[in-house]
Design a protein around this motif. Structure first.
Motif, PDB file in Angstrom:
ATOM      1  N   GLY A  54       0.585  -1.573  -0.248  1.00 56.40           N
ATOM      2  CA  GLY A  54      -0.023   0.081  -0.076  1.00 56.40           C
ATOM      3  C   GLY A  54       0.475   1.135   0.548  1.00 56.40           C
ATOM      4  O   GLY A  54       0.105   2.545   0.148  1.00 56.40           O
ATOM      5  N   HIS A  55       1.932   0.925   0.072  1.00 58.64           N
ATOM      6  CA  HIS A  55       3.172   2.624  -0.389  1.00 58.64           C
ATOM      7  C   HIS A  55       2.660   2.875  -1.744  1.00 58.64           C
ATOM      8  O   HIS A  55       2.249   2.957  -2.421  1.00 58.64           O
ATOM      9  CB  HIS A  55       4.624   1.666  -0.122  1.00 58.64           C
ATOM     10  CG  HIS A  55       4.660   2.249   1.543  1.00 58.64           C
ATOM     11  ND1 HIS A  55       4.579   1.981   2.921  1.00 58.64           N
ATOM     12  CD2 HIS A  55       4.393   0.224   1.734  1.00 58.64           C
ATOM     13  CE1 HIS A  55       4.413   1.091   3.462  1.00 58.64           C
ATOM     14  NE2 HIS A  55       5.352   0.459   3.095  1.00 58.64           N
ATOM     15  N   THR A  56       3.264   4.839  -1.385  1.00 63.38           N
ATOM     16  CA  THR A  56       3.332   5.570  -3.309  1.00 63.38           C
ATOM     17  C   THR A  56       4.293   5.286  -3.264  1.00 63.38           C
ATOM     18  O   THR A  56       5.276   4.719  -2.907  1.00 63.38           O
ATOM     19  CB  THR A  56       2.761   6.798  -2.417  1.00 63.38           C
ATOM     20  OG1 THR A  56       4.339   7.221  -1.777  1.00 63.38           O
ATOM     21  CG2 THR A  56       1.943   6.959  -2.221  1.00 63.38           C
ATOM     22  N   VAL A  57       4.571   5.353  -4.880  1.00 63.24           N
ATOM     23  CA  VAL A  57       6.629   5.354  -5.628  1.00 63.24           C
ATOM     24  C   VAL A  57       7.085   6.163  -4.683  1.00 63.24           C
ATOM     25  O   VAL A  57       8.021   5.586  -3.755  1.00 63.24           O
ATOM     26  CB  VAL A  57       5.884   6.050  -6.764  1.00 63.24           C
ATOM     27  CG1 VAL A  57       7.193   6.528  -7.335  1.00 63.24           C
ATOM     28  CG2 VAL A  57       4.682   5.529  -7.742  1.00 63.24           C
ATOM     29  N   ALA A  58       6.352   7.300  -4.081  1.00 59.80           N
ATOM     30  CA  ALA A  58       7.871   7.924  -3.124  1.00 59.80           C
ATOM     31  C   ALA A  58       8.323   7.451  -2.279  1.00 59.80           C
ATOM     32  O   ALA A  58       9.584   7.154  -1.622  1.00 59.80           O
ATOM     33  CB  ALA A  58       6.950   9.813  -3.376  1.00 59.80           C
ATOM     34  N   GLU A  59       7.048   6.571  -0.696  1.00 56.14           N
ATOM     35  CA  GLU A  59       7.320   6.143   0.483  1.00 56.14           C
ATOM     36  C   GLU A  59       7.766   5.231  -0.419  1.00 56.14           C
ATOM     37  O   GLU A  59       9.268   4.323   0.420  1.00 56.14           O
ATOM     38  CB  GLU A  59       6.125   5.595   1.052  1.00 56.14           C
ATOM     39  CG  GLU A  59       5.210   6.273   1.581  1.00 56.14           C
ATOM     40  CD  GLU A  59       4.071   5.663   1.691  1.00 56.14           C
ATOM     41  OE1 GLU A  59       3.402   7.140   2.807  1.00 56.14           O
ATOM     42  OE2 GLU A  59       3.655   5.472   1.486  1.00 56.14           O
ATOM     43  N   VAL A  60       7.674   4.355  -1.359  1.00 54.25           N
ATOM     44  CA  VAL A  60       9.054   3.455  -1.319  1.00 54.25           C
ATOM     45  C   VAL A  60      10.031   3.303  -1.667  1.00 54.25           C
ATOM     46  O   VAL A  60      10.815   2.035  -1.831  1.00 54.25           O
ATOM     47  CB  VAL A  60       8.329   2.554  -2.720  1.00 54.25           C
ATOM     48  CG1 VAL A  60       9.293   0.674  -3.432  1.00 54.25           C
ATOM     49  CG2 VAL A  60       6.929   1.540  -2.857  1.00 54.25           C
ATOM     50  N   ALA A  61      10.184   4.327  -2.735  1.00 53.49           N
ATOM     51  CA  ALA A  61      11.723   4.909  -3.104  1.00 53.49           C
ATOM     52  C   ALA A  61      12.651   5.123  -1.721  1.00 53.49           C
ATOM     53  O   ALA A  61      13.626   5.004  -1.704  1.00 53.49           O
ATOM     54  CB  ALA A  61      11.893   6.316  -3.967  1.00 53.49           C
ATOM     55  N   ASP A  62      11.869   5.284  -0.786  1.00 56.61           N
ATOM     56  CA  ASP A  62      12.646   6.422   0.355  1.00 56.61           C
ATOM     57  C   ASP A  62      13.088   4.627   0.813  1.00 56.61           C
ATOM     58  O   ASP A  62      13.997   4.795   1.638  1.00 56.61           O
ATOM     59  CB  ASP A  62      12.131   6.835   0.469  1.00 56.61           C
ATOM     60  CG  ASP A  62      11.648   8.297   0.437  1.00 56.61           C
ATOM     61  OD1 ASP A  62      12.920   8.807  -0.262  1.00 56.61           O
ATOM     62  OD2 ASP A  62      10.192   9.074   0.887  1.00 56.61           O
ATOM     63  N   LEU A  63      11.920   3.629   1.608  1.00 52.37           N
ATOM     64  CA  LEU A  63      12.049   2.376   1.634  1.00 52.37           C
ATOM     65  C   LEU A  63      13.621   1.391   0.877  1.00 52.37           C
ATOM     66  O   LEU A  63      14.460   0.850   2.015  1.00 52.37           O
ATOM     67  CB  LEU A  63      10.910   1.960   2.016  1.00 52.37           C
ATOM     68  CG  LEU A  63      10.013   2.647   3.068  1.00 52.37           C
ATOM     69  CD1 LEU A  63       8.739   1.095   2.465  1.00 52.37           C
ATOM     70  CD2 LEU A  63      10.584   2.101   4.546  1.00 52.37           C
ATOM     71  N   LEU A  64      13.408   1.908  -0.422  1.00 55.27           N
ATOM     72  CA  LEU A  64      14.332   1.208  -1.309  1.00 55.27           C
ATOM     73  C   LEU A  64      15.497   1.758  -0.880  1.00 55.27           C
ATOM     74  O   LEU A  64      16.594   0.683  -0.875  1.00 55.27           O
ATOM     75  CB  LEU A  64      13.882   1.126  -2.698  1.00 55.27           C
ATOM     76  CG  LEU A  64      12.862  -0.451  -2.408  1.00 55.27           C
ATOM     77  CD1 LEU A  64      12.778  -0.388  -3.783  1.00 55.27           C
ATOM     78  CD2 LEU A  64      13.463  -1.336  -2.400  1.00 55.27           C
ATOM     79  N   GLU A  65      15.481   3.269  -0.506  1.00 54.14           N
ATOM     80  CA  GLU A  65      17.225   3.210  -0.876  1.00 54.14           C
ATOM     81  C   GLU A  65      17.335   3.866   0.957  1.00 54.14           C
ATOM     82  O   GLU A  65      18.836   2.844   1.330  1.00 54.14           O
ATOM     83  CB  GLU A  65      16.848   5.267  -0.875  1.00 54.14           C
ATOM     84  CG  GLU A  65      18.243   5.757  -0.437  1.00 54.14           C
ATOM     85  CD  GLU A  65      18.001   7.717  -1.038  1.00 54.14           C
ATOM     86  OE1 GLU A  65      18.673   7.595  -0.957  1.00 54.14           O
ATOM     87  OE2 GLU A  65      16.856   7.866  -1.395  1.00 54.14           O
TER      88      GLU A  65
END
Length: 422
Positions: A54-65
């Protein structure tokens, strides 16, 4: 793809996607409902897992980083999935918009969505067709092939010739019988693929395609790539298994007849000879891996290759002409397994081309020459508009359709490609 562009606040709908580990650092991602799949690295699989949460694209980018220690272009990855048809772009955009934005679209007409039509045969419950592809069944299929090969060795007169295509003295009737039987068996060949796919829980689609100079029916079983490699072999080989049974059923009576064990009418003997020609041709065709036939899929699965055919073709093409920038990129970014296997597979590729040319000159062209020659003679000697004159016309049309059908399929595919690009 959509009226509104994807952005950092989008929540792509990836809940229906299947993610399965294919290799040590590679995963197969796709939608079993549409049969579309792509291979992604481990980071891509983790990215989809986070989007599914359920994460947004921006949230996924932060988590992966945070997890990988380096930035990941999540938006670009999602757009790639949309372009590949893995996820729906409209749904991806809508998921990231506010309720007010979506409410504003309530009065707008719905955009048509492409629906995947599945063949009725592929909707058969797995338990109905599984017995056709169990150990006992495969023992029977292999036994039929081995027994047929033994009979060929013992009696070379049973081997096929292009003349076996003419079952009766009337050429028109003979070609009609031959082609109806050949097309009917080709359809059942594809049905057997669909049966095997249904037994594995995969749906199928039937379509007309081209392989070299041949026009073929093809069963699309793309969903097999969602299964482990060991479960793909049965659907890939199912059509050849059916052909082996029909070949045995055609050779065995003629073998018994040649030894005086049974008595058969001359018409039945010629009909069985035509079946032998048909089935030997089909089985030989399936071994032409360079045409992406059934055996190519078996070999690609066994070697773990992802794009072997294109990599091999481009590696040979660059020896005689310069590749386009896109082709150079495809070859440069090719999987290491594809490059390694292509070193020896290219020999099979070239051998297959030689065989296809030989087959054309020894079977297709002689049969076409006999057909067109006989038709021309009939048209010259028979009164205009008489029965035999029209018979000659039908023969010429029939021969030309068979000779030009591969070109028709090529033109059709190019038109479709241009429309898709537009």
């Amino acid at each position: 793809m959509t009226a509104v562009a994807l952005d950092a606040d989008s929540r792509p709908d990836v809940t229906r996607l299947l993610v399965r580990q294919e290799d040590e650092d590679e995963y197969v991602v796709g939608d079993p409902a549409t049969g579309r799949f792509v291979v992604v690295p481990e980071a891509g699989a983790r990215l989809i897992e986070l989007l599914a949460a359920g994460h947004t694209v921006a949230e996924v980018a932060d988590l992966l980083e945070q997890e990988l220690g380096e930035p990941v272009d999540v938006l670009d990855f999602v757009e790639m999935l949309v372009e590949a048809g893995i996820i729906d772009g409209t749904a991806a955009v809508a998921a990231g918009r506010t309720e007010a934005d979506q409410a504003g679209d309530a009065d707008k007409p719905d955009e048509p969505k492409k629906k995947v039509k599945y063949w009725v045969v592929s909707k058969i419950p797995p338990w109905v067709v599984k017995p056709l592809f169990g150990k006992v069944a495969w023992t029977f299929y292999v036994g039929c092939l081995v027994a047929t090969l033994v009979m060929f060795v013992l009696d070379h007169s049973l081997l096929p010739s292009y003349e076996d295509a003419f079952v009766v003295t009337d050429i028109v009737l003979s070609l009609l019988i031959t082609n109806v039987v050949v097309m009917g068996l080709a359809v059942v060949h594809e049905i057997w693929h669909a049966f095997a796919g249904a037994a594995a829980g995969v749906r199928a689609q039937l379509r007309l395609e081209r392989r070299g100079i041949f026009t073929v029916l093809e069963t699309d079983l793309t969903g097999l790539w969602a299964l482990p490699p060991a479960k793909r072999y049965s659907p890939f080989l199912a059509g050849m298994a059916f052909d082996a049974v029909i070949l045995f059923a055609a050779v065995a009576p003629r073998f018994a007849y040649s030894r005086g064990w049974i008595d058969l009418s001359p018409n039945l003997v010629r009909f069985l000879a035509m079946l032998v020609l048909s089935q030997v041709g089909k089985l030989a065709f399936q071994t032409l891996a360079y045409l992406r036939t059934d055996m190519y899929l078996v070999m690609a699965t066994a070697t773990g290759c992802k794009n072997l055919h294109q990599v091999t073709r481009l590696s040979l093409k660059r020896l005689i002409r310069k590749l386009t920038p896109l082709e150079q990129r495809i070859l440069r970014d090719a999987d290491a397994k594809d490059l390694r296997v292509a070193r020896w597979y290219r020999l099979l590729y070239l051998a297959g081309i030689v065989w296809m040319v030989w087959f054309a000159f020894n079977f297709i062209l002689p049969a076409a020459k006999v057909t067109l020659g006989w038709a021309s003679g009939v048209m010259v000697g028979a009164p205009v508009f008489s029965f035999y004159w029209w018979e000659g016309i039908l023969l010429i049309v029939f021969a030309l359709v068979n000779l030009t059908m591969p070109l028709v399929v090529v033109v059709r595919n190019r038109i479709r490609a241009r429309r898709a690009a537009a």
